[in-house]
Scaffold this motif. Structure first.
Motif, PDB file in Angstrom:
ATOM      1  N   MET A   1       0.932  -1.360  -0.014  1.00 10.49           N
ATOM      2  CA  MET A   1      -0.079  -0.023  -0.020  1.00 10.49           C
ATOM      3  C   MET A   1       0.941   1.302   0.073  1.00 10.49           C
ATOM      4  N   LYS A   2       0.563   2.175  -0.903  1.00 11.00           N
ATOM      5  CA  LYS A   2       1.234   3.512  -1.050  1.00 11.00           C
ATOM      6  C   LYS A   2       1.039   4.463   0.215  1.00 11.00           C
ATOM      7  N   LYS A   3       1.996   4.916   0.463  1.00 10.59           N
ATOM      8  CA  LYS A   3       1.799   5.999   1.793  1.00 10.59           C
ATOM      9  C   LYS A   3       1.928   7.424   1.152  1.00 10.59           C
ATOM     10  N   ILE A   4       1.092   8.214   1.817  1.00  7.07           N
ATOM     11  CA  ILE A   4       1.061   9.734   1.380  1.00  7.07           C
ATOM     12  C   ILE A   4       1.430  10.282   2.791  1.00  7.07           C
ATOM     13  N   LEU A   5       2.181  11.322   2.932  1.00  7.52           N
ATOM     14  CA  LEU A   5       2.400  12.241   3.774  1.00  7.52           C
ATOM     15  C   LEU A   5       1.634  13.576   3.519  1.00  7.52           C
ATOM     16  N   LEU A   6       0.686  13.807   4.372  1.00 17.77           N
ATOM     17  CA  LEU A   6      -0.267  14.863   4.275  1.00 17.77           C
ATOM     18  C   LEU A   6      -0.038  16.046   5.212  1.00 17.77           C
ATOM     19  N   GLU A  19      -9.660  11.097   4.671  1.00 19.18           N
ATOM     20  CA  GLU A  19     -10.669  10.081   4.408  1.00 19.18           C
ATOM     21  C   GLU A  19     -10.757   9.725   2.902  1.00 19.18           C
ATOM     22  N   GLU A  20     -10.685  10.737   2.078  1.00 19.07           N
ATOM     23  CA  GLU A  20     -10.519  10.547   0.724  1.00 19.07           C
ATOM     24  C   GLU A  20      -9.528   9.615   0.207  1.00 19.07           C
ATOM     25  N   PHE A  21      -8.275   9.878   0.603  1.00 10.04           N
ATOM     26  CA  PHE A  21      -7.150   9.011   0.386  1.00 10.04           C
ATOM     27  C   PHE A  21      -7.200   7.633   0.793  1.00 10.04           C
ATOM     28  N   VAL A  22      -7.726   7.357   1.993  1.00 10.92           N
ATOM     29  CA  VAL A  22      -7.800   6.046   2.451  1.00 10.92           C
ATOM     30  C   VAL A  22      -8.818   5.327   1.707  1.00 10.92           C
ATOM     31  N   ASP A  23      -9.997   6.200   1.441  1.00  3.13           N
ATOM     32  CA  ASP A  23     -11.036   5.492   0.556  1.00  3.13           C
ATOM     33  C   ASP A  23     -10.398   5.059  -0.771  1.00  3.13           C
ATOM     34  N   ALA A  24      -9.267   5.760  -1.113  1.00  5.38           N
ATOM     35  CA  ALA A  24      -8.852   5.451  -2.561  1.00  5.38           C
ATOM     36  C   ALA A  24      -7.713   4.576  -2.377  1.00  5.38           C
ATOM     37  N   GLY A  25      -7.578   3.968  -1.361  1.00  2.54           N
ATOM     38  CA  GLY A  25      -6.465   2.903  -1.048  1.00  2.54           C
ATOM     39  C   GLY A  25      -5.249   3.145  -0.464  1.00  2.54           C
ATOM     40  N   TYR A  26      -4.940   4.460   0.050  1.00  2.10           N
ATOM     41  CA  TYR A  26      -3.725   4.542   0.515  1.00  2.10           C
ATOM     42  C   TYR A  26      -3.701   4.727   1.800  1.00  2.10           C
ATOM     43  N   GLU A  27      -2.391   4.771   2.513  1.00  4.13           N
ATOM     44  CA  GLU A  27      -2.064   4.973   3.939  1.00  4.13           C
ATOM     45  C   GLU A  27      -1.613   6.447   4.237  1.00  4.13           C
ATOM     46  N   VAL A  28      -2.240   7.060   4.922  1.00  2.16           N
ATOM     47  CA  VAL A  28      -2.020   8.311   5.266  1.00  2.16           C
ATOM     48  C   VAL A  28      -1.275   8.669   6.588  1.00  2.16           C
ATOM     49  N   LYS A  42      11.181  11.748   7.387  1.00  2.00           N
ATOM     50  CA  LYS A  42      12.456  10.897   7.436  1.00  2.00           C
ATOM     51  C   LYS A  42      11.978   9.665   8.111  1.00  2.00           C
ATOM     52  N   SER A  43      11.095   9.420   9.279  1.00  5.29           N
ATOM     53  CA  SER A  43      10.686   8.311   9.968  1.00  5.29           C
ATOM     54  C   SER A  43       9.822   7.690   9.246  1.00  5.29           C
ATOM     55  N   ASP A  44       8.812   8.007   8.434  1.00  2.00           N
ATOM     56  CA  ASP A  44       7.835   7.131   7.885  1.00  2.00           C
ATOM     57  C   ASP A  44       7.802   6.773   6.500  1.00  2.00           C
ATOM     58  N   ARG A  45       9.123   7.597   5.776  1.00  2.89           N
ATOM     59  CA  ARG A  45       9.382   7.227   4.468  1.00  2.89           C
ATOM     60  C   ARG A  45       8.235   7.211   3.324  1.00  2.89           C
ATOM     61  N   PRO A  46       7.293   8.264   3.267  1.00  5.81           N
ATOM     62  CA  PRO A  46       6.209   8.259   2.365  1.00  5.81           C
ATOM     63  C   PRO A  46       6.547   7.978   0.816  1.00  5.81           C
ATOM     64  N   GLU A  70      16.529  16.213   1.275  1.00  8.82           N
ATOM     65  CA  GLU A  70      16.564  14.674   1.799  1.00  8.82           C
ATOM     66  C   GLU A  70      16.152  13.557   0.965  1.00  8.82           C
ATOM     67  N   ASN A  71      15.436  13.718  -0.215  1.00  5.93           N
ATOM     68  CA  ASN A  71      14.988  12.684  -1.105  1.00  5.93           C
ATOM     69  C   ASN A  71      14.383  13.392  -2.103  1.00  5.93           C
ATOM     70  N   ALA A  72      15.053  13.673  -3.194  1.00  6.01           N
ATOM     71  CA  ALA A  72      14.422  14.181  -4.345  1.00  6.01           C
ATOM     72  C   ALA A  72      13.609  13.343  -5.139  1.00  6.01           C
ATOM     73  N   ALA A  73      13.650  12.051  -4.869  1.00  5.91           N
ATOM     74  CA  ALA A  73      12.998  11.153  -5.629  1.00  5.91           C
ATOM     75  C   ALA A  73      11.406  10.975  -5.303  1.00  5.91           C
ATOM     76  N   VAL A  74      11.131  11.502  -4.036  1.00  2.86           N
ATOM     77  CA  VAL A  74       9.777  11.431  -3.532  1.00  2.86           C
ATOM     78  C   VAL A  74       8.789  12.552  -4.279  1.00  2.86           C
ATOM     79  N   PRO A  75       7.979  12.463  -5.026  1.00  2.00           N
ATOM     80  CA  PRO A  75       7.196  13.472  -5.593  1.00  2.00           C
ATOM     81  C   PRO A  75       6.284  14.291  -4.463  1.00  2.00           C
ATOM     82  N   ILE A  76       6.530  15.649  -4.652  1.00  2.00           N
ATOM     83  CA  ILE A  76       5.762  16.747  -3.773  1.00  2.00           C
ATOM     84  C   ILE A  76       4.822  17.435  -4.507  1.00  2.00           C
TER      85      ILE A  76
END
Length: 117
Positions: A1-6, A19-28, A42-46, A70-76
């Protein structure tokens, strides 16, 4: 499951988006300010970050800069109620800029695009 940092200091926006992201199948994972966002990044690595701009303390542009170092590969995705930040050179480091709306359809499309779904 993909993780989003909100990251947003508005609890009503956080509740709606979460709620919308969880309903769409993401961990938030949520953060209420810039310092907390950097710590959780840094700790949750979204897999992706949805980042507000106007927050107390560090603003979203400053947080964006630190997260990319910190990590340029993570989309923001910058998510703001203010259109004028699109012209801010600091915002150009983001992968997308989506204006806030109670209908998060556009934001969800962009999230899916970057998470390969």
């Amino acid at each position: 499951m993909k993780k989003i940092l909100l990251v947003d200091d508005d609890t009503s926006i956080q509740l709606l988006y979460r709620e919308e992201f969880v309903d769409a199948g993401y961990e938030v994972v949520c953060a209420y300010n810039g310092d907390e966002a950097i710590e959780k990044f840094k700790s949750d690595r979204p897999d992706l970050v949805v980042l507000d701009i106007q927050m107390p303390g560090l603003n979203g542009i400053e947080v964006l800069r630190q997260l990319k170092m910190e990590n340029a590969a993570v989309p923001i995705i910058l998510n703001s109620a203010y259109h004028e930040y699109k012209q801010d050179l600091g915002a150009w480091a983001s992968d997308e800029y989506v204006v806030k709306s109670p209908d998060i359809g556009d934001l969800l499309k962009v999230v899916r695009k970057y998470l390969g779904e």
